[in-house]
Write a protein that holds these residues in place. Structure first.
Motif, PDB file in Angstrom:
ATOM      1  N   UNK A 127       0.863  -1.180   0.000  1.00 30.38           N
ATOM      2  CA  UNK A 127       0.000   0.000   0.000  1.00 30.38           C
ATOM      3  C   UNK A 127       0.900   1.231   0.000  1.00 30.38           C
ATOM      4  N   UNK A 128       0.720   2.082  -1.009  1.00 31.36           N
ATOM      5  CA  UNK A 128       1.685   3.134  -1.316  1.00 31.36           C
ATOM      6  C   UNK A 128       1.030   4.505  -1.284  1.00 31.36           C
ATOM      7  N   UNK A 129       1.651   5.440  -0.583  1.00 33.23           N
ATOM      8  CA  UNK A 129       1.269   6.845  -0.657  1.00 33.23           C
ATOM      9  C   UNK A 129       2.188   7.491  -1.691  1.00 33.23           C
ATOM     10  N   UNK A 130       1.629   7.858  -2.838  1.00 33.36           N
ATOM     11  CA  UNK A 130       2.423   8.314  -3.982  1.00 33.36           C
ATOM     12  C   UNK A 130       2.203   9.810  -4.190  1.00 33.36           C
ATOM     13  N   UNK A 131       3.270  10.597  -4.052  1.00 35.71           N
ATOM     14  CA  UNK A 131       3.180  12.052  -4.198  1.00 35.71           C
ATOM     15  C   UNK A 131       4.247  12.556  -5.166  1.00 35.71           C
ATOM     16  N   UNK A 132       4.414  11.844  -6.262  1.00 36.90           N
ATOM     17  CA  UNK A 132       5.480  12.165  -7.213  1.00 36.90           C
ATOM     18  C   UNK A 132       5.038  13.087  -8.336  1.00 36.90           C
ATOM     19  N   UNK A 133       3.793  13.571  -8.287  1.00 33.93           N
ATOM     20  CA  UNK A 133       3.287  14.442  -9.342  1.00 33.93           C
ATOM     21  C   UNK A 133       2.507  13.672 -10.395  1.00 33.93           C
ATOM     22  N   UNK A 183      -0.903   6.460   7.939  1.00 33.22           N
ATOM     23  CA  UNK A 183      -1.359   5.306   8.721  1.00 33.22           C
ATOM     24  C   UNK A 183      -2.095   4.300   7.850  1.00 33.22           C
ATOM     25  N   UNK A 184      -2.507   4.728   6.661  1.00 32.32           N
ATOM     26  CA  UNK A 184      -3.267   3.857   5.752  1.00 32.32           C
ATOM     27  C   UNK A 184      -2.370   3.079   4.788  1.00 32.32           C
ATOM     28  N   UNK A 185      -1.074   3.344   4.801  1.00 37.69           N
ATOM     29  CA  UNK A 185      -0.182   2.758   3.790  1.00 37.69           C
ATOM     30  C   UNK A 185       1.042   2.119   4.449  1.00 37.69           C
ATOM     31  N   UNK A 186       1.825   1.464   3.590  1.00 38.07           N
ATOM     32  CA  UNK A 186       3.059   0.832   4.051  1.00 38.07           C
ATOM     33  C   UNK A 186       4.285   1.692   3.783  1.00 38.07           C
ATOM     34  N   UNK A 187       4.225   2.535   2.733  1.00 41.66           N
ATOM     35  CA  UNK A 187       5.410   3.262   2.299  1.00 41.66           C
ATOM     36  C   UNK A 187       5.006   4.552   1.582  1.00 41.66           C
ATOM     37  N   UNK A 188       5.854   5.542   1.697  1.00 41.45           N
ATOM     38  CA  UNK A 188       5.693   6.814   0.995  1.00 41.45           C
ATOM     39  C   UNK A 188       6.672   6.861  -0.169  1.00 41.45           C
ATOM     40  N   UNK A 189       6.181   7.267  -1.343  1.00 42.33           N
ATOM     41  CA  UNK A 189       7.041   7.475  -2.513  1.00 42.33           C
ATOM     42  C   UNK A 189       6.934   8.938  -2.919  1.00 42.33           C
ATOM     43  N   UNK A 190       8.062   9.614  -3.004  1.00 44.47           N
ATOM     44  CA  UNK A 190       8.054  11.022  -3.354  1.00 44.47           C
ATOM     45  C   UNK A 190       9.378  11.409  -3.996  1.00 44.47           C
ATOM     46  N   UNK A 191       9.412  12.603  -4.548  1.00 44.14           N
ATOM     47  CA  UNK A 191      10.639  13.138  -5.134  1.00 44.14           C
ATOM     48  C   UNK A 191      11.380  13.981  -4.102  1.00 44.14           C
ATOM     49  N   UNK A 192      12.687  14.080  -4.261  1.00 43.60           N
ATOM     50  CA  UNK A 192      13.494  14.913  -3.371  1.00 43.60           C
ATOM     51  C   UNK A 192      13.345  16.383  -3.781  1.00 43.60           C
ATOM     52  N   UNK A 193      12.173  16.941  -3.496  1.00 42.67           N
ATOM     53  CA  UNK A 193      11.895  18.317  -3.888  1.00 42.67           C
ATOM     54  C   UNK A 193      12.587  19.325  -2.984  1.00 42.67           C
ATOM     55  N   UNK A 194      12.823  18.960  -1.724  1.00 46.09           N
ATOM     56  CA  UNK A 194      13.419  19.884  -0.785  1.00 46.09           C
ATOM     57  C   UNK A 194      12.411  20.922  -0.312  1.00 46.09           C
ATOM     58  N   UNK A 195      12.847  21.789   0.610  1.00 51.57           N
ATOM     59  CA  UNK A 195      11.990  22.847   1.110  1.00 51.57           C
ATOM     60  C   UNK A 195      11.027  22.370   2.181  1.00 51.57           C
TER      61      UNK A 195
END
Length: 239
Positions: A127-133, A183-195
């Motif tokens: 289960x993935x939280x995906x915030x890569x755009x 809490x609903x997922x196993x892992x977060x996937x995101x880009x190294x946007x910084x800030x």
């Protein structure tokens, strides 16, 4: 005139600071977000037509300096800006916020790009939280055995992962709300946007002990660089 290649919070702060000093600024936005936050000063929306088009625009508008304050993953405009500046002899500064750094308690994995992240995911969580755009979502569309909680600013176009829930939202985000999502997922996937605008998800992941799969920033042309708006303002005023 100063051309600011924008779309980021740093770009808006830079435009505001320069306009306050009575510097004429034109902020250029790519037009990929339906309702962008507009900076103060003049604004143009849309592409330039590649390197040649950008170089011609710089000459025709008597631009004396360019600040590339685009997103760390905006590879194409960054490369075009570097080549156009070289062709025209106009000074170019890259305003780039530092990437995120892990701290105690972080469980981070790194991917070279979105395709690499998609390859690694099946072994890291179901289960993935995906915030890569939204533009990067096709890289994960084939992962039929995984479930995705996808967050982006504007509605994405297919292909999308078969099993997903979509959230449309724009930062900044609060840690407590990010914790509820994680809490609903196993892992977060995101880009190294910084800030700090979207960093609350990293804090929440750390607090919950959830792993994070971070996509590394793509290489950028070797140009003069500033990490803060203050440094960029000083650079512009000295042109």
């Amino acid at each position: 005139m100063i051309l600011v290649l924008g779309g980021t919070g740093e770009a808006r702060k830079l435009a505001e600071a320069l306009v306050a000093r009575e510097v004429r600024v034109v902020s250029s936005l790519a037009g990929r977000v339906a309702r962008p936050r507009l900076p103060v000063g003049e604004v143009r929306v849309g592409g330039f037509g590649g390197v040649d088009g950008l170089a011609a625009w710089l000459r025709e508008n008597d631009v004396r300096a360019v600040v590339d304050a685009t997103h760390p993953f905006a590879e194409r405009i960054g490369a075009n800006a570097a080549k156009a500046a070289e062709h025209t002899g106009i000074p170019l500064l890259r305003l780039a916020r530092p990437g995120w750094e892990p701290v105690k308690g972080d469980v981070w994995h790194w991917a070279d790009d979105l395709a690499d992240a998609a390859r690694q995911l099946p072994g890291l969580g179901e289960r993935v939280f995906l915030t890569s755009g939204r533009q990067g979502l096709p890289a994960f569309a084939h992962l039929d055995d995984l479930w995705f909680l996808i967050r982006c600013v504007d509605p994405p176009e297919p292909p999308l992962p078969r099993h997903h829930e979509l959230i449309l939202a724009r930062g900044p985000y609060e840690t407590a709300a990010e914790r509820e999502l994680l809490e609903r997922v196993d892992i977060l996937v995101t880009k190294d946007s910084g800030g700090t605008l979207t960093s609350a998800k990293l804090t929440a992941a750390r607090e919950l002990g959830k792993p994070v799969l971070l996509v590394r920033r793509p290489p950028r042309p070797d140009t003069e660089t500033a990490e803060t708006v203050t440094e960029a303002v000083e650079w512009v005023l000295n042109r």
